[in-house]
Design a protein around this motif. Structure first.
Motif, short mmCIF file in Angstrom:
data_model
loop_
_atom_site.label_atom_id
_atom_site.label_comp_id
_atom_site.label_asym_id
_atom_site.label_seq_id
_atom_site.Cartn_x
_atom_site.Cartn_y
_atom_site.Cartn_z
N MET A 1 3.44 -3.55 7.35
CA MET A 1 4.30 -2.48 7.82
C MET A 1 4.86 -1.78 6.59
SD MET A 1 7.20 -3.02 10.69
CE MET A 1 6.08 -3.88 11.75
N SER A 2 4.43 -0.58 6.34
CA SER A 2 4.90 0.12 5.15
C SER A 2 5.77 1.29 5.56
CB SER A 2 3.69 0.55 4.33
OG SER A 2 3.61 1.92 4.21
N SER A 3 6.65 1.66 4.68
CA SER A 3 7.59 2.72 5.01
C SER A 3 8.17 3.31 3.74
CB SER A 3 8.70 2.15 5.88
OG SER A 3 9.68 3.12 6.11
N ASN A 4 8.71 4.48 3.87
CA ASN A 4 9.42 5.10 2.76
C ASN A 4 10.93 5.00 2.94
OD1 ASN A 4 7.08 5.88 1.41
ND2 ASN A 4 6.89 7.68 2.72
N ALA A 5 11.37 4.47 4.06
CA ALA A 5 12.79 4.32 4.34
C ALA A 5 13.07 2.86 4.71
CB ALA A 5 13.22 5.24 5.46
N PHE A 6 14.21 2.36 4.22
CA PHE A 6 14.54 0.95 4.39
C PHE A 6 15.99 0.79 4.83
CE2 PHE A 6 11.21 1.50 1.36
CZ PHE A 6 10.28 0.54 1.72
N PHE A 7 16.20 -0.20 5.68
CA PHE A 7 17.55 -0.64 6.03
C PHE A 7 17.88 -1.83 5.14
CE2 PHE A 7 16.39 0.85 10.48
CZ PHE A 7 17.21 1.97 10.46
N ILE A 8 19.17 -2.00 4.81
CA ILE A 8 19.63 -3.19 4.12
C ILE A 8 20.23 -4.12 5.17
CG2 ILE A 8 21.12 -4.14 2.32
CD1 ILE A 8 18.94 -2.12 1.32
N VAL A 9 19.64 -5.29 5.29
CA VAL A 9 20.06 -6.31 6.26
C VAL A 9 21.06 -7.22 5.57
CG1 VAL A 9 19.27 -8.22 7.70
CG2 VAL A 9 17.77 -6.24 7.32
N ASP A 10 22.12 -7.58 6.27
CA ASP A 10 23.13 -8.50 5.71
C ASP A 10 23.34 -9.64 6.70
OD1 ASP A 10 25.42 -9.71 4.54
OD2 ASP A 10 25.91 -7.80 3.60
N LEU A 11 22.86 -10.82 6.33
CA LEU A 11 22.92 -12.00 7.20
C LEU A 11 23.88 -13.06 6.69
CD1 LEU A 11 19.09 -12.47 7.95
CD2 LEU A 11 20.82 -11.35 9.38
#
Length: 116
Positions: A1-11
């Protein structure tokens, strides 16, 4: 799964009991459950951010970037009344979803231990 936009996940551990997974808002400013409120970060921001966008606690990856498409794949509408204006979509805070997001992390190799 490739993308130019990313979310930052905080667990982080103290949020493990929350109903939804937490994501960073735009410009590293605060946190949100709805993806519609989360920041979309570029690959350059994530890769050049080093440990800022990638943290471990012991062996667990607790902060990392995922392609927006990965988070959106497991997102659902929030439970009625849980979020102002019932904003969404959200990612339920389940073991299965946490594992899915960690498998799609792009900056895990940069992760540093938060306890250091």
């Amino acid at each position: 799964m490739s993308s130019n936009a990313f979310f930052i996940v905080d667990l982080r551990r103290e949020w493990k009991g929350q109903p939804y997974i937490t994501f960073w808002r735009p410009r590293n400013a605060n946190y949100a459950w709805p993806l519609s409120w989360a920041g979309r970060y570029t690959r350059d921001e994530v890769e050049n951010g080093g440990g800022y966008y990638a943290r471990r606690e012991g062996r667990s990856l607790i902060r990392f970037a995922v392609p927006c498409a990965a988070a959106e794949k497991v997102a659902v509408d929030p439970d009625y009344g849980m979020i102002d204006g019932d904003a969404g979509p959200v990612v339920r805070n389940t073991l299965e979803n946490r594992r899915f997001l960690r498998r799609h992390a792009i900056n895990a190799a940069n992760a540093v231990d938060d306890r250091l």
